[in-house]
Design a protein around this motif. Structure first.
Motif, PDB file in Angstrom:
ATOM      1  N   GLU A 131       0.849  -1.219   0.000  1.00 52.36           N
ATOM      2  CA  GLU A 131       0.000   0.000   0.000  1.00 52.36           C
ATOM      3  C   GLU A 131       0.865   1.243   0.000  1.00 52.36           C
ATOM      4  O   GLU A 131       0.604   2.209  -0.759  1.00 52.36           O
ATOM      5  CB  GLU A 131      -0.890  -0.047   1.276  1.00 52.36           C
ATOM      6  N   VAL A 132       1.919   1.204   0.820  1.00 48.18           N
ATOM      7  CA  VAL A 132       2.844   2.355   0.915  1.00 48.18           C
ATOM      8  C   VAL A 132       3.532   2.592  -0.420  1.00 48.18           C
ATOM      9  O   VAL A 132       3.625   3.729  -0.908  1.00 48.18           O
ATOM     10  CB  VAL A 132       3.882   2.092   2.042  1.00 48.18           C
ATOM     11  N   THR A 147      11.147   8.469   3.293  1.00 52.41           N
ATOM     12  CA  THR A 147      11.796   7.756   4.414  1.00 52.41           C
ATOM     13  C   THR A 147      10.965   7.849   5.667  1.00 52.41           C
ATOM     14  O   THR A 147      10.741   6.883   6.389  1.00 52.41           O
ATOM     15  CB  THR A 147      13.199   8.343   4.656  1.00 52.41           C
ATOM     16  N   ARG A 148      10.476   9.144   5.876  1.00 55.39           N
ATOM     17  CA  ARG A 148       9.648   9.348   7.092  1.00 55.39           C
ATOM     18  C   ARG A 148       8.379   8.498   7.074  1.00 55.39           C
ATOM     19  O   ARG A 148       8.006   7.871   8.048  1.00 55.39           O
ATOM     20  CB  ARG A 148       9.295  10.836   7.221  1.00 55.39           C
ATOM     21  N   ILE A 149       7.766   8.408   5.921  1.00 57.73           N
ATOM     22  CA  ILE A 149       6.532   7.592   5.791  1.00 57.73           C
ATOM     23  C   ILE A 149       6.826   6.126   6.084  1.00 57.73           C
ATOM     24  O   ILE A 149       6.088   5.457   6.813  1.00 57.73           O
ATOM     25  CB  ILE A 149       5.903   7.779   4.388  1.00 57.73           C
ATOM     26  N   GLU A 152       7.297   5.645   9.738  1.00 59.41           N
ATOM     27  CA  GLU A 152       5.990   5.709  10.420  1.00 59.41           C
ATOM     28  C   GLU A 152       5.229   4.399  10.254  1.00 59.41           C
ATOM     29  O   GLU A 152       4.646   3.866  11.190  1.00 59.41           O
ATOM     30  CB  GLU A 152       5.164   6.858   9.865  1.00 59.41           C
ATOM     31  N   MET A 153       5.268   3.912   9.011  1.00 64.03           N
ATOM     32  CA  MET A 153       4.571   2.673   8.712  1.00 64.03           C
ATOM     33  C   MET A 153       5.143   1.506   9.510  1.00 64.03           C
ATOM     34  O   MET A 153       4.399   0.677  10.074  1.00 64.03           O
ATOM     35  CB  MET A 153       4.672   2.353   7.193  1.00 64.03           C
ATOM     36  N   ALA A 157       3.435  -0.681  12.252  1.00 68.34           N
ATOM     37  CA  ALA A 157       3.365  -2.164  12.189  1.00 68.34           C
ATOM     38  C   ALA A 157       3.886  -2.833  13.453  1.00 68.34           C
ATOM     39  O   ALA A 157       3.276  -3.762  13.985  1.00 68.34           O
ATOM     40  CB  ALA A 157       4.184  -2.631  10.971  1.00 68.34           C
ATOM     41  N   VAL A 158       5.016  -2.259  13.967  1.00 69.79           N
ATOM     42  CA  VAL A 158       5.606  -2.832  15.189  1.00 69.79           C
ATOM     43  C   VAL A 158       4.661  -2.705  16.372  1.00 69.79           C
ATOM     44  O   VAL A 158       4.437  -3.643  17.145  1.00 69.79           O
ATOM     45  CB  VAL A 158       6.991  -2.184  15.481  1.00 69.79           C
TER      46      VAL A 158
END
Lengths: 171, 221
Positions: A131-132, A147-149, A152-153, A157-158
């Protein structure tokens, strides 16, 4: 004047005859009756004493028997207690074993579920990454933003993974 | 009065005079023997009232003898019991019309005392043996032996005279009172004579038991 004559001979004979007759008709039968009665009473007393002695022996025997029975009863009670204790311990041991078995079974199931969840999560991460990637491809973004996205993703997820793992353990 | 002191002689049998006293003695004897026979004919294990009276009398005599001479109750019973019964009955026999109290005749009382006099050595020798019995005459000192013999004779005479004197005295008093007033005056004395007659029988019996027990006791006189 007092006169002693030969009638004294008659009187002596009379008296001696009376002694004999009264002995025969009075004293002998009465003494016999008295003796018989006292013998009978003595016999009754002896009989009572004998019965008393027999009863006393019987009482002593029964007491001894009762004492033996009490001892036997206490011994049996003690043995029963010991056996009950053994059974109790065996049941407890069995219960512990069963509990251990159940615990192990649940642990195995939990592990399996965690593995399943991790697998599902990996699939989710792959989906999210797709999706990303799709979003990055659609929008022009700078490398910094990209990179920031991604970070964040990944954090998202973690945190989701942690939340899921925590819920499983609690459950 | 002469009739009281020297009773009427009915007949002479083999040279022995059969006096009114002797006949009265036979009546008393017949009465006692007949009564004894009737009362002891059916002795029951549970005594009747009359049997109780008989047993009480016999037991009283046995008790009296046993108290003074333990173990000789049954041995002395025929003599002592007969003495008590005969004297007691004879003492009151004078109250029966036509009868004379046998004990108001000295020949009777002396005869009784002589029987006791001879019974003493008889029982003494029977129980203790000849040597032991006669040894008691030498106790505490051989010098006293004649005195023992005299004592036995005098006590026999006193036994006879005491009973004779008492009963004869009563009969004389009753006879005098009867002469004075035949209806009521002798009555209290006659009732009193029953009491004294029984007392005299008791005294004679007790003294006889004392003499007999002294003769058979192991320590001697």
């Amino acid at each position: 004047m007092i006169r002693i004559d030969r009638s004294i001979i008659f009187q002596i004979i009379n008296f001696l005859a009376l002694v004999f007759l009264l002995f025969r008709f009075l004293f002998k039968p009465v003494v016999k009756a008295l003796d018989e009665r006292s013998n009978r009473i003595r016999g009754e007393f002896e009989k009572i004493e004998e019965e008393k002695k027999t009863l006393e022996e019987e009482r002593r025997r029964l007491e001894e028997e009762l004492k033996n029975l009490k001892e036997k009863y206490l011994e049996m009670l003690d043995q029963a207690n010991r056996e009950a204790q053994k059974i109790k311990e065996a049941i407890i041991q069995e219960a512990y074993r069963e509990a251990e078995k159940i615990k192990r079974e649940y642990e195995r199931r939990a592990k399996r579920e965690i593995e399943q969840l991790l697998l599902e999560l990996k699939e989710d991460i792959v989906d999210i990454a797709e999706e990303v990637a799709k979003r990055i491809l659609k929008v022009h973004i700078t490398p910094e933003v990209q990179t920031r996205i991604i970070e964040e993703m990944l954090e998202e997820a973690v945190s989701r993974l942690e939340a899921q793992l925590g819920g499983t353990y609690e459950g | 009065m002469e009739e009281i002191l020297n009773p009427h002689v009915f007949f002479v049998f083999l040279g022995i005079p059969v006096t009114k006293t002797v006949v009265s003695t036979w009546v008393v004897m017949a009465f006692l023997v007949l009564l004894s026979f009737l009362l002891t004919r059916k002795m029951r294990p549970v005594p009747t009232r009359l049997q109780n009276v008989l047993e009480l009398f016999v037991e009283a005599i046995l008790h009296l003898v046993e108290e003074m001479s333990p173990g000789n109750g049954k041995r002395f019973l025929p003599l002592v019991g007969t003495l008590a019964l005969f004297i007691g009955t004879s003492d009151v026999a004078g109250l029966v019309p036509w009868l004379k109290s046998p004990t108001s005749d000295f020949n009777t009382t002396l005869a009784l005392a002589l029987v006791v006099f001879f019974a003493v050595p008889f029982y003494g020798i029977t129980i203790k043996g000849v040597r032991n019995y006669f040894r008691s005459y030498l106790s505490p000192s051989p010098i006293l032996a004649p005195f023992h013999v005299i004592s036995e004779i005098t006590r026999t005479v006193s036994l006879a005279l005491r009973l004779f004197g008492n009963i004869m005295g009563e009969e004389i008093i009753i006879a005098i009172l009867f002469l004075l007033s035949p209806l009521f005056l002798p009555l209290p004395m006659m009732l009193f004579s029953i009491f004294t007659g029984i007392i005299q029988a008791y005294i004679f019996t007790v003294l006889s038991v004392v003499y007999l027990s002294a003769a058979v006791e192991s320590s001697g006189h």
